[in-house]
Design a protein around this motif. Structure first.
Motif, PDB file in Angstrom:
ATOM      1  N   LEU A 121      34.997  81.077 200.063  1.00  0.00           N
ATOM      2  CA  LEU A 121      33.589  81.113 199.673  1.00  0.00           C
ATOM      3  C   LEU A 121      33.424  80.879 198.173  1.00  0.00           C
ATOM      4  N   ILE A 122      34.286  81.518 197.371  1.00  0.00           N
ATOM      5  CA  ILE A 122      34.213  81.336 195.922  1.00  0.00           C
ATOM      6  C   ILE A 122      34.532  79.897 195.552  1.00  0.00           C
ATOM      7  N   THR A 123      35.548  79.329 196.204  1.00  0.00           N
ATOM      8  CA  THR A 123      35.907  77.934 195.950  1.00  0.00           C
ATOM      9  C   THR A 123      34.748  77.007 196.292  1.00  0.00           C
ATOM     10  N   ALA A 124      34.123  77.235 197.437  1.00  0.00           N
ATOM     11  CA  ALA A 124      32.988  76.405 197.852  1.00  0.00           C
ATOM     12  C   ALA A 124      31.827  76.541 196.866  1.00  0.00           C
ATOM     13  N   ALA A 125      31.573  77.768 196.419  1.00  0.00           N
ATOM     14  CA  ALA A 125      30.488  78.007 195.456  1.00  0.00           C
ATOM     15  C   ALA A 125      30.749  77.248 194.157  1.00  0.00           C
ATOM     16  N   ARG A 126      31.993  77.291 193.684  1.00  0.00           N
ATOM     17  CA  ARG A 126      32.350  76.584 192.452  1.00  0.00           C
ATOM     18  C   ARG A 126      32.200  75.071 192.633  1.00  0.00           C
ATOM     19  N   ALA A 132      26.363  70.382 191.008  1.00  0.00           N
ATOM     20  CA  ALA A 132      25.027  70.584 190.450  1.00  0.00           C
ATOM     21  C   ALA A 132      25.019  70.319 188.952  1.00  0.00           C
ATOM     22  N   ALA A 133      26.038  70.862 188.263  1.00  0.00           N
ATOM     23  CA  ALA A 133      26.120  70.666 186.815  1.00  0.00           C
ATOM     24  C   ALA A 133      26.317  69.191 186.472  1.00  0.00           C
ATOM     25  N   LYS A 134      27.147  68.515 187.251  1.00  0.00           N
ATOM     26  CA  LYS A 134      27.394  67.090 187.024  1.00  0.00           C
ATOM     27  C   LYS A 134      26.119  66.277 187.255  1.00  0.00           C
ATOM     28  N   ALA A 135      25.415  66.590 188.336  1.00  0.00           N
ATOM     29  CA  ALA A 135      24.178  65.859 188.650  1.00  0.00           C
ATOM     30  C   ALA A 135      23.091  66.120 187.617  1.00  0.00           C
ATOM     31  N   GLY A 136      23.146  67.275 186.965  1.00  0.00           N
ATOM     32  CA  GLY A 136      22.117  67.627 185.989  1.00  0.00           C
ATOM     33  C   GLY A 136      22.340  67.043 184.610  1.00  0.00           C
ATOM     34  N   GLN A 137      23.484  66.370 184.407  1.00  0.00           N
ATOM     35  CA  GLN A 137      23.771  65.774 183.106  1.00  0.00           C
ATOM     36  C   GLN A 137      22.853  64.584 182.833  1.00  0.00           C
ATOM     37  N   ASN A 138      22.711  64.327 181.539  1.00  0.00           N
ATOM     38  CA  ASN A 138      21.955  63.154 181.074  1.00  0.00           C
ATOM     39  C   ASN A 138      20.543  63.070 181.641  1.00  0.00           C
ATOM     40  N   PRO A 139      19.725  64.113 181.438  1.00  0.00           N
ATOM     41  CA  PRO A 139      18.331  64.018 181.846  1.00  0.00           C
ATOM     42  C   PRO A 139      17.615  62.992 180.932  1.00  0.00           C
ATOM     43  N   GLU A 155      22.945  76.163 197.354  1.00  0.00           N
ATOM     44  CA  GLU A 155      24.131  76.207 198.210  1.00  0.00           C
ATOM     45  C   GLU A 155      25.217  77.065 197.570  1.00  0.00           C
ATOM     46  N   ALA A 156      25.424  76.912 196.272  1.00  0.00           N
ATOM     47  CA  ALA A 156      26.431  77.708 195.564  1.00  0.00           C
ATOM     48  C   ALA A 156      26.089  79.196 195.627  1.00  0.00           C
ATOM     49  N   ILE A 157      24.818  79.514 195.430  1.00  0.00           N
ATOM     50  CA  ILE A 157      24.364  80.904 195.454  1.00  0.00           C
ATOM     51  C   ILE A 157      24.529  81.508 196.849  1.00  0.00           C
ATOM     52  N   GLU A 158      24.195  80.733 197.881  1.00  0.00           N
ATOM     53  CA  GLU A 158      24.307  81.236 199.255  1.00  0.00           C
ATOM     54  C   GLU A 158      25.761  81.577 199.597  1.00  0.00           C
ATOM     55  N   LEU A 177      29.125  85.494 188.475  1.00  0.00           N
ATOM     56  CA  LEU A 177      28.866  84.089 188.782  1.00  0.00           C
ATOM     57  C   LEU A 177      27.456  83.909 189.336  1.00  0.00           C
ATOM     58  N   LEU A 178      27.053  84.839 190.177  1.00  0.00           N
ATOM     59  CA  LEU A 178      25.743  84.761 190.815  1.00  0.00           C
ATOM     60  C   LEU A 178      24.633  84.788 189.764  1.00  0.00           C
ATOM     61  N   ALA A 179      24.797  85.642 188.765  1.00  0.00           N
ATOM     62  CA  ALA A 179      23.790  85.728 187.697  1.00  0.00           C
ATOM     63  C   ALA A 179      23.687  84.403 186.942  1.00  0.00           C
ATOM     64  N   ILE A 180      24.829  83.773 186.673  1.00  0.00           N
ATOM     65  CA  ILE A 180      24.843  82.479 185.972  1.00  0.00           C
ATOM     66  C   ILE A 180      24.192  81.405 186.825  1.00  0.00           C
ATOM     67  N   TYR A 181      24.554  81.370 188.102  1.00  0.00           N
ATOM     68  CA  TYR A 181      24.029  80.340 188.995  1.00  0.00           C
ATOM     69  C   TYR A 181      22.516  80.484 189.175  1.00  0.00           C
ATOM     70  N   GLU A 182      22.046  81.719 189.304  1.00  0.00           N
ATOM     71  CA  GLU A 182      20.617  81.938 189.496  1.00  0.00           C
ATOM     72  C   GLU A 182      19.836  81.573 188.238  1.00  0.00           C
ATOM     73  N   ALA A 183      20.437  81.831 187.058  1.00  0.00           N
ATOM     74  CA  ALA A 183      19.795  81.426 185.807  1.00  0.00           C
ATOM     75  C   ALA A 183      19.707  79.901 185.728  1.00  0.00           C
ATOM     76  N   ASN A 184      20.782  79.222 186.123  1.00  0.00           N
ATOM     77  CA  ASN A 184      20.776  77.757 186.128  1.00  0.00           C
ATOM     78  C   ASN A 184      19.748  77.212 187.121  1.00  0.00           C
ATOM     79  N   LEU A 185      19.660  77.855 188.277  1.00  0.00           N
ATOM     80  CA  LEU A 185      18.674  77.446 189.274  1.00  0.00           C
ATOM     81  C   LEU A 185      17.267  77.601 188.716  1.00  0.00           C
ATOM     82  N   GLY A 186      17.031  78.699 188.013  1.00  0.00           N
ATOM     83  CA  GLY A 186      15.719  78.924 187.414  1.00  0.00           C
ATOM     84  C   GLY A 186      15.366  77.831 186.415  1.00  0.00           C
TER      85      GLY A 186
END
Length: 269
Positions: A121-126, A132-139, A155-158, A177-186
């Motif tokens: 689960l942790i591997t899948a989340a990472r 997500a981080a890669k797709a968010g590059q170069n806005p 998906e990572a959070i779930e 990790l969850l706190a970081i991911y939720e902040a990024n989602l926000g």
């Protein structure tokens, strides 16, 4: 003669071939039992050491492969315990503890399976977070692209939320990790909404520009000029809503410059 017969009678009853064979058979049985007891005790001693070594090997294992190897040795030791004859003292001794040994093993197997699931689960989340981080590059990105990035963070959070709280060590790690991911989602949600608002503001401004251009007469009087000024100010207001970092920002800045120039020209007249 009587004494002589008496001696033969005594000899016949104590040392007849039948009696001797029976005695020898009894001795053989006793010897076989002694051998079986010694053999069973030897099996118990040797296998107990293997059993304890396998448990220690599992406790010290740091990789999944090492853990599986230790588990296999542990299972083999349990199987060997069952091979010790139950009628021997060694067999009776181990049978009294075998249920406890098996119960402990099953708990460990369950824990190992649980740990494997948690690691997966942790591997899948990472993996989802990396995508997500890669797709968010170069806005900037479009609303559709931001929504796809948002879904990857979800998906990572779930995956992390599936990790049970009873596993204290991994649960603490996953909460960070969850706190970081939720902040990024926000942040992604904010960017996605900003993009949607920017697109809407630009479209509204462009519609107003088209309407204005179509309605300006060649010889505008003061009342008409005031209407144009008011409409230009509305257009400028819409264009100023377009935030930097959105796909429409540069276009909005271009139109904003033109609108401000036109506004100044009309105000001078």
């Amino acid at each position: 003669m009587i004494g002589h017969n008496h001696r033969y009678w005594w000899y016949d009853s104590r040392f007849s071939i039948y009696g001797f064979n029976a005695f020898r058979s009894k001795v053989g049985q006793l010897e076989a039992q002694v051998f079986q007891e010694k053999n069973a005790q030897s099996l118990l001693t040797d296998n107990m050491q293997t059993f304890l070594n396998a448990k220690q090997q599992y406790e010290r294992a740091t990789t999944a492969i090492d853990k599986q190897t230790a588990i296999a040795a542990w299972q083999t030791a349990l199987n060997q315990f069952e091979q010790i004859p139950g009628q021997t003292l060694a067999g009776k001794t181990v049978q009294n503890q075998l249920d406890n040994y098996k119960r402990e093993f099953q708990e460990v197997i369950g824990l190992a399976a649980g740990n494997d699931r948690i690691s997966a689960l942790i591997t899948a989340a990472r993996q989802f977070s990396w995508q997500a981080a890669k797709a968010g590059q170069n806005p900037p990105h479009t609303v559709t692209e931001w929504r796809q990035i948002e879904n990857l963070w979800i998906e990572a959070i779930e995956r992390l939320k599936e990790i049970p709280s009873k596993d204290v060590a991994d649960y603490t790690k996953t909460q960070k990790l969850l706190a970081i991911y939720e902040a990024n989602l926000g942040q992604v949600k904010v960017r996605r909404q900003a993009e949607a608002d920017a697109v809407e503001a630009l479209e509204r401004a462009q519609r107003e520009i088209e309407s204005l251009l179509a309605s300006i007469p060649a010889d505008a009087h003061d009342g008409e000029r005031n209407r144009v000024l008011s409409q230009l100010q509305s257009i400028i207001h819409q264009l100023e809503k377009v935030q930097n970092g959105t796909t429409t920002y540069l276009k909005a800045q271009e139109l904003l410059l033109s609108a401000n120039n036109k506004l100044r020209q009309l105000q001078i007249k």
